[in-house]
Design a protein around this motif. Sequence first.
Motif, PDB file in Angstrom:
ATOM      1  N   UNK A 123     -37.854 -19.114 -44.821  1.00  0.00           N
ATOM      2  CA  UNK A 123     -38.565 -17.921 -44.055  1.00  0.00           C
ATOM      3  C   UNK A 123     -38.448 -16.522 -44.685  1.00  0.00           C
ATOM      4  N   UNK A 124     -39.281 -15.657 -44.697  1.00  0.00           N
ATOM      5  CA  UNK A 124     -39.515 -14.351 -45.030  1.00  0.00           C
ATOM      6  C   UNK A 124     -40.013 -13.471 -43.908  1.00  0.00           C
ATOM      7  N   UNK A 125     -39.078 -12.503 -43.255  1.00  0.00           N
ATOM      8  CA  UNK A 125     -39.665 -12.138 -42.081  1.00  0.00           C
ATOM      9  C   UNK A 125     -39.154 -10.496 -42.100  1.00  0.00           C
ATOM     10  N   UNK A 126     -40.040  -9.586 -41.375  1.00  0.00           N
ATOM     11  CA  UNK A 126     -39.679  -8.122 -41.545  1.00  0.00           C
ATOM     12  C   UNK A 126     -38.846  -7.960 -40.247  1.00  0.00           C
ATOM     13  N   UNK A 127     -37.884  -6.872 -40.652  1.00  0.00           N
ATOM     14  CA  UNK A 127     -36.891  -6.645 -39.710  1.00  0.00           C
ATOM     15  C   UNK A 127     -37.309  -6.339 -38.363  1.00  0.00           C
ATOM     16  N   UNK A 128     -36.720  -6.639 -37.302  1.00  0.00           N
ATOM     17  CA  UNK A 128     -37.228  -6.278 -36.172  1.00  0.00           C
ATOM     18  C   UNK A 128     -38.076  -7.288 -35.508  1.00  0.00           C
ATOM     19  N   UNK A 129     -38.612  -8.192 -36.274  1.00  0.00           N
ATOM     20  CA  UNK A 129     -39.463  -9.480 -35.949  1.00  0.00           C
ATOM     21  C   UNK A 129     -38.783 -10.548 -35.276  1.00  0.00           C
ATOM     22  N   UNK A 130     -39.237 -11.705 -34.901  1.00  0.00           N
ATOM     23  CA  UNK A 130     -38.563 -12.880 -34.691  1.00  0.00           C
ATOM     24  C   UNK A 130     -39.027 -13.803 -35.468  1.00  0.00           C
ATOM     25  N   UNK A 131     -37.919 -14.950 -35.565  1.00  0.00           N
ATOM     26  CA  UNK A 131     -38.333 -15.962 -36.436  1.00  0.00           C
ATOM     27  C   UNK A 131     -37.709 -17.493 -35.908  1.00  0.00           C
ATOM     28  N   UNK A 132     -38.547 -18.467 -36.194  1.00  0.00           N
ATOM     29  CA  UNK A 132     -38.113 -19.701 -35.602  1.00  0.00           C
ATOM     30  C   UNK A 132     -37.888 -20.652 -36.495  1.00  0.00           C
ATOM     31  N   UNK A 133     -36.794 -21.527 -36.582  1.00  0.00           N
ATOM     32  CA  UNK A 133     -36.484 -22.701 -37.500  1.00  0.00           C
ATOM     33  C   UNK A 133     -36.617 -23.574 -36.724  1.00  0.00           C
ATOM     34  N   UNK A 134     -37.682 -24.796 -37.167  1.00  0.00           N
ATOM     35  CA  UNK A 134     -37.734 -25.951 -36.265  1.00  0.00           C
ATOM     36  C   UNK A 134     -36.800 -27.316 -36.899  1.00  0.00           C
ATOM     37  N   UNK A 135     -36.395 -27.972 -36.277  1.00  0.00           N
ATOM     38  CA  UNK A 135     -35.626 -29.061 -36.857  1.00  0.00           C
ATOM     39  C   UNK A 135     -35.710 -30.242 -35.994  1.00  0.00           C
ATOM     40  N   UNK A 136     -36.811 -31.037 -36.384  1.00  0.00           N
ATOM     41  CA  UNK A 136     -37.303 -32.227 -35.459  1.00  0.00           C
ATOM     42  C   UNK A 136     -36.531 -33.482 -35.892  1.00  0.00           C
ATOM     43  N   UNK A 137     -35.914 -34.347 -34.869  1.00  0.00           N
ATOM     44  CA  UNK A 137     -34.957 -35.503 -35.529  1.00  0.00           C
ATOM     45  C   UNK A 137     -35.102 -36.705 -34.681  1.00  0.00           C
ATOM     46  N   UNK A 138     -35.117 -37.774 -35.425  1.00  0.00           N
ATOM     47  CA  UNK A 138     -35.292 -39.281 -34.902  1.00  0.00           C
ATOM     48  C   UNK A 138     -33.979 -39.729 -34.870  1.00  0.00           C
ATOM     49  N   UNK A 139     -33.545 -40.537 -33.764  1.00  0.00           N
ATOM     50  CA  UNK A 139     -32.228 -40.986 -33.740  1.00  0.00           C
ATOM     51  C   UNK A 139     -32.495 -42.256 -33.053  1.00  0.00           C
ATOM     52  N   UNK A 140     -31.555 -43.313 -33.076  1.00  0.00           N
ATOM     53  CA  UNK A 140     -31.232 -44.395 -32.097  1.00  0.00           C
ATOM     54  C   UNK A 140     -31.273 -43.922 -30.679  1.00  0.00           C
ATOM     55  N   UNK A 141     -32.305 -44.553 -29.911  1.00  0.00           N
ATOM     56  CA  UNK A 141     -32.164 -43.911 -28.411  1.00  0.00           C
ATOM     57  C   UNK A 141     -30.926 -44.269 -27.602  1.00  0.00           C
ATOM     58  N   UNK A 142     -30.370 -45.164 -28.035  1.00  0.00           N
ATOM     59  CA  UNK A 142     -28.921 -45.524 -27.451  1.00  0.00           C
ATOM     60  C   UNK A 142     -27.773 -44.762 -27.534  1.00  0.00           C
ATOM     61  N   UNK A 143     -27.758 -43.809 -28.661  1.00  0.00           N
ATOM     62  CA  UNK A 143     -26.894 -42.797 -29.151  1.00  0.00           C
ATOM     63  C   UNK A 143     -27.147 -41.615 -28.525  1.00  0.00           C
ATOM     64  N   UNK A 144     -26.123 -40.796 -28.466  1.00  0.00           N
ATOM     65  CA  UNK A 144     -26.431 -39.269 -27.736  1.00  0.00           C
ATOM     66  C   UNK A 144     -26.192 -38.370 -28.836  1.00  0.00           C
ATOM     67  N   UNK A 145     -27.346 -37.630 -29.086  1.00  0.00           N
ATOM     68  CA  UNK A 145     -27.297 -36.633 -30.137  1.00  0.00           C
ATOM     69  C   UNK A 145     -26.697 -35.320 -29.859  1.00  0.00           C
ATOM     70  N   UNK A 146     -26.139 -34.748 -30.841  1.00  0.00           N
ATOM     71  CA  UNK A 146     -25.707 -33.430 -30.579  1.00  0.00           C
ATOM     72  C   UNK A 146     -26.412 -32.462 -31.834  1.00  0.00           C
ATOM     73  N   UNK A 147     -26.919 -31.359 -31.347  1.00  0.00           N
ATOM     74  CA  UNK A 147     -27.527 -30.429 -32.660  1.00  0.00           C
ATOM     75  C   UNK A 147     -26.753 -29.197 -32.779  1.00  0.00           C
ATOM     76  N   UNK A 148     -26.099 -28.998 -33.997  1.00  0.00           N
ATOM     77  CA  UNK A 148     -25.526 -28.102 -34.445  1.00  0.00           C
ATOM     78  C   UNK A 148     -26.127 -27.139 -35.439  1.00  0.00           C
ATOM     79  N   UNK A 149     -26.219 -25.770 -35.355  1.00  0.00           N
ATOM     80  CA  UNK A 149     -26.630 -24.724 -36.401  1.00  0.00           C
ATOM     81  C   UNK A 149     -25.356 -24.358 -37.187  1.00  0.00           C
TER      82      UNK A 149
END
Length: 1288
Positions: free
Chosen positions: A527-553
């Motif tokens: 991303x290239x963004x102007x100072x003072x604006x907002x920015x969004x990083x998307x991170x869509x994940x697929x995982x085994x439904x029986x496992x509990x996921x934890x997202x860390x940035x």
Amino acid sequence: MMERRRMDAALLVLFLGHFATALEVPLDLLEGLPQPPTITHQSPKDYIIDPRENIIIHCEAKGKPHPSFSWTRNGTHFDIDQDPNVTMRPHSGTLVVDISRAKVENYECVYQCTARNKHGTAVSNNIVVQQSRSPLWSKEKIKPIVVREGVSLVLPCRPPAGLPPPIIFWMDNYFQRLPQSSRVSQSLNGDLYFSNVLQEDSRNDYICYARFPYTQTIQQKQPITVKVLSKDPADERKPNFLIPSGPSSSKIVLRGQVLEMECIAEGLPTPEISWTKVSGDLPAKRTSFLHYDRTLRIVNVSESDAGDYRCTARNMLGSVHHTIHVTVKAAPYWIRGPPSNLVLAPGENGSLTCRASGTPKPSITWAMNGIPIENSPKDLSRKVEDDTIIFTDVQTGSSAVYQCNVSNDYGYLLSNAFVNVLSEPPRVLTQANKVYQIIRSHQALLDCASFGSPIPKITWFKDSRSSTLDGEPYILHDNGTLEIPIAQAHNSGKYTCVAGNTLGIYENHVYLEVKEPTRILKQPDHKVVLRGRSVVFECTVKHDPSLIPTMTWLKDDGELPDDERLIVDSDSLTITDVTENDAGEYTCIMNTTLDHDSARAVLTVVEAMPTPAVVYERPDPPTDLELTDHKKRSVQLTWTPGDEHNSPIQKFLIQYEDSLHHRGHWHNLTEVPGTKTTAHLKLSPYVHYTFRVLALNAVNFSRPSFPSRVFKTEPAAPDENPTGVQGFGTEHDNLVISWKPLSGLQSNGPGLHYKVMWRQKTANSEWNTVTVANNSKFVVSGTPTFVPYELKVQAVNDYGEGPEPPIAHGHSGEDLPVAAPENVQAMVLNSTLAEVHWDPVPSKLIRGHLKGFKVYYWREHSLHNHNPHHVENKILTFSGNHSHGMLPGLHPFSLYSFNVRVFNGKGEGPHSPTQQFETPEGVPGAPTSLQVTNFNLDSLTLEWSPPHVRNGRITGYTLKYQPVNNSYELGPVEELALAANETSVTLSNLKYSTRYKFYLNAKTVRGAGPAISQEAVTIMDEGNTQTSHPIAWSPPHRPPHKVRPVSPFGNVSSSVGEDGALISWEYWGPEKNVYVEYIVEKSEGEEEWQKELVNGSQNIMLKGLKGGLSYRVRLVAKGHHDQPLHRSEELLVTVPAVASRQVDIATQGWFIGLMCAIALLILILLIICFIQRNKGGKYPVKEKEDAHTDPEFQPMKDDDCTFGEYSDNEDHKPLKGSRTPSNGTVKRGDSDDSLVDYGEGGDGQFNEDGSFIGQYSGKSVSRDTAEGHESSEAPSPINAMNSLNSFV
């Protein structure tokens, strides 16, 4: 958990054992199996001890049965029982030597521990015990070292030899390390080397310190002084080695140790040192250069490090070389580890191998159970071949422990290994039904740890056991582990491990679950963004439904800053109001319990181009609302944002209207960040939804968007039941069941009603059910009184019932208790406190929730006069289930009655039988009055009234009195004991014209009560020069008696003291509102009576009365409507006008200090005058001084101007030793600067040159007269000081 860890540790041992074709008996898992001893812990071979602490020599071993222990010392048996200083820990071979009664030197020996049981004997290493030594530095006188600038210099340290060797460092007198450099450095032996000295090296505090690590002591050498002469500096020269000497040297190092070589050179300029290996390259990972390249250090030395090393010293004038030949020797070391324990079945074969190496080559010897094997009993099944013992066709009973000793000139290795001959059926030690979870395409390892003798054979089966798992894709390891190199979903299932030997088989089941891997489907973009604006990083994940996921940035591989501008959602990271500090690399990591995946993106922040002034407005409303992804209870809403008007949108607010239940009312549903234009909405059944969206920026909300089309959700059975279910009774025979009804949105469908269920909380009781609509309570009538019930309320509509409701609890209605507490007793603790006890009331007789107990008690009368008192019930409430309580605040020497009642939520039950108790005597109150009469020169009479509050039988009175001088300093106390029937006493032999303070208190058998005080002055002697008016507090004067109605007040009296007027009375009327009223005697008619409420008391102190005035005082009892019913007779109380006690200035500390300072200045001035006279001639005054020498003249001492003690008590005591005229003033003249102020009269003055004019002699002031008489003689400095001393 601890058992699990122990088992895992044991399994690890078993795996290793299988790979080595040997097995150790897991004693902690398999009880009852025999095992020879094994040493598990022992002290190091070279054991250095702290001489200040007890010696502990460790030796721990395991085996079945548990082994016994013995020791040798210096090769012979050590009889521990014969040494009182040595004990052996229970169930252990560890020795503890108590050095408090013995010398440590006596126990510096070589020790060896032996552990034995019936299956063999194990021995420890030879443990050489030596105490740590930190000897003192030898005293020596070190001469200063004087050198020319530029020459080399070595400062020797030569620390005392310690064990272990000390750590050397150089510091100065201020405990700061001396700076070192390429010119000045410390050698390995601790000496300090100067390649060349400079003028700045001159100092007298070169101190060598030695720190001994074991005893943590530091010793220092005598300081060395170095003086560098700069007159004739040395010439520049090429390098020359100070150490080592000569062109070459040699060094021996042991394998695995640290090799340190040093080269220190002198020269001018300072040489630089470099290192090379002649016969190869230096090992880069194990090599370091220390002390400014003067030391070469190689760690973990191996045979390859042998060879020649060359150090080179070089400066601009030349270079010099030195070669060090390094030889690597090796103490014995294991090639494949020490020999392993061997578990064999009868008839099996095996071997013990003791394979070691060393330089020179070590020799190997064997022993069995601690005895050289050549001296052990012959065994045909055993054959020794150098480093191996081979066993063939072993038999039961041939278990033993074998010792392998490998030694050369540089050390030895000693290892114990047992041969255990056992016959045991197989057992699987892996946890039964263990579940293994593996990610697809990863390796799977299924354990089957087993034990048995002979060693069991492991076979694996899957699910139906159709075939063994011994081929592709399975790999069976020797330790029984089944490996699936690349696990797939079809590999999931139940696996059976079968362990078998000649004595039986054993099965165990485990389960394998193959999970889908975690994958990031949509990675965050750069991303290239102007100072003072907002920015969004998307991170869509697929995982085994029986496992509990934890997202860390992460940001730049570290944690995200703790900033509220960074918002982490389940699948995105939003940064609002971006700044330059936000630039960097961001990583999203999705973790599960089995795997993880990550992706990175870079944020670049750029500066916005300057623009003209902008106008900020609220955003335009969103448009193009669209509903997609229709489901029974959710829908996807998308929209197009309107114009931001130069202010970024912060968030969107989504609202809904329910046209079925609340048409025309909009409700907030959810909010989403301003960077999103889609929302997944969770909905409720049986609602007709219409949606609209509002945008918010820094200015305000936009106008609502146009509504979306209607989205109708289908009806369904209720999802929830009413909350707040409770049961209670409003009457003694009913049960009211109430609940919080569901809202229309919660109903989920038409026809909402409630199924109400109840039953008594008894065994086998049936549920009663009723249907209730349009109501939130139901009344069950005809119930027993206060019976527990179980309750349930279930929501029902036309589409079904809600979930099974939880059981609530309640009770039917309460009724008044029908029983009183029994066995009620009172225990008198002291004259004002009693404790009441009772037995609990049975719960069935309480007939309700027990709230507590109430104790009713009242005072019948005093045991002194038996006159009945106005009975006023007092109630103390004890909440909860109590069986006793305290009754505080009782009147001493009184008769009390009381009873106890239990109460519940409905009210109180009957009272218990009324009982009585008597309080013992207490200390009495103060006498009612104290008056002074019959004043004479040396006597006066005291009259008093007995205490109003007697609290017992008066046994007598104590009278104390003491004189008070004019400075209000109290004199000695006289004490007089008086009989109980006396109410007056005449005191004689008093001093005339003296103030006295009197204290009178009454006594009972419990002690003396508070005192009433009074002051009076005896009549002045007529011969006195000044008349002193006697002062006494006026006794109360009663007005003439008038005929009045019968009053409930009696014995009304007063006494006036320093704190105010004390009014006392007796009262036996029924009214509770009692007041004391008072007014100035000759007040005008408009003034109102002042009144003080005195409920429950029979005396009061009236404060704030003005001196010199008389007051009319009366008591008034008033009824419920504040109408006066009864009044007492009026008292006339006169408050005397007492002169304020002014503090005499002559007794003040600051004044005394000032006088001392003036006297000191005068003395200094006189000394100056005498000096001037001696220098410039005689003053005329000197002749007069010689002619009229004052016979009383005394030199002034330092202690003449000391301050008296300061007192600030209630009697305003003066400073001790002070002298004050009777009128309380100090006479002063007209001039504030003249010594006449402090003299005895006359005129005095100073000449312009500072000399004092006047007579120096005079008479001293008499200290015995009450008032000083002025002297007609002229004042002198000496008399002035004498006069000053009269004040001090």
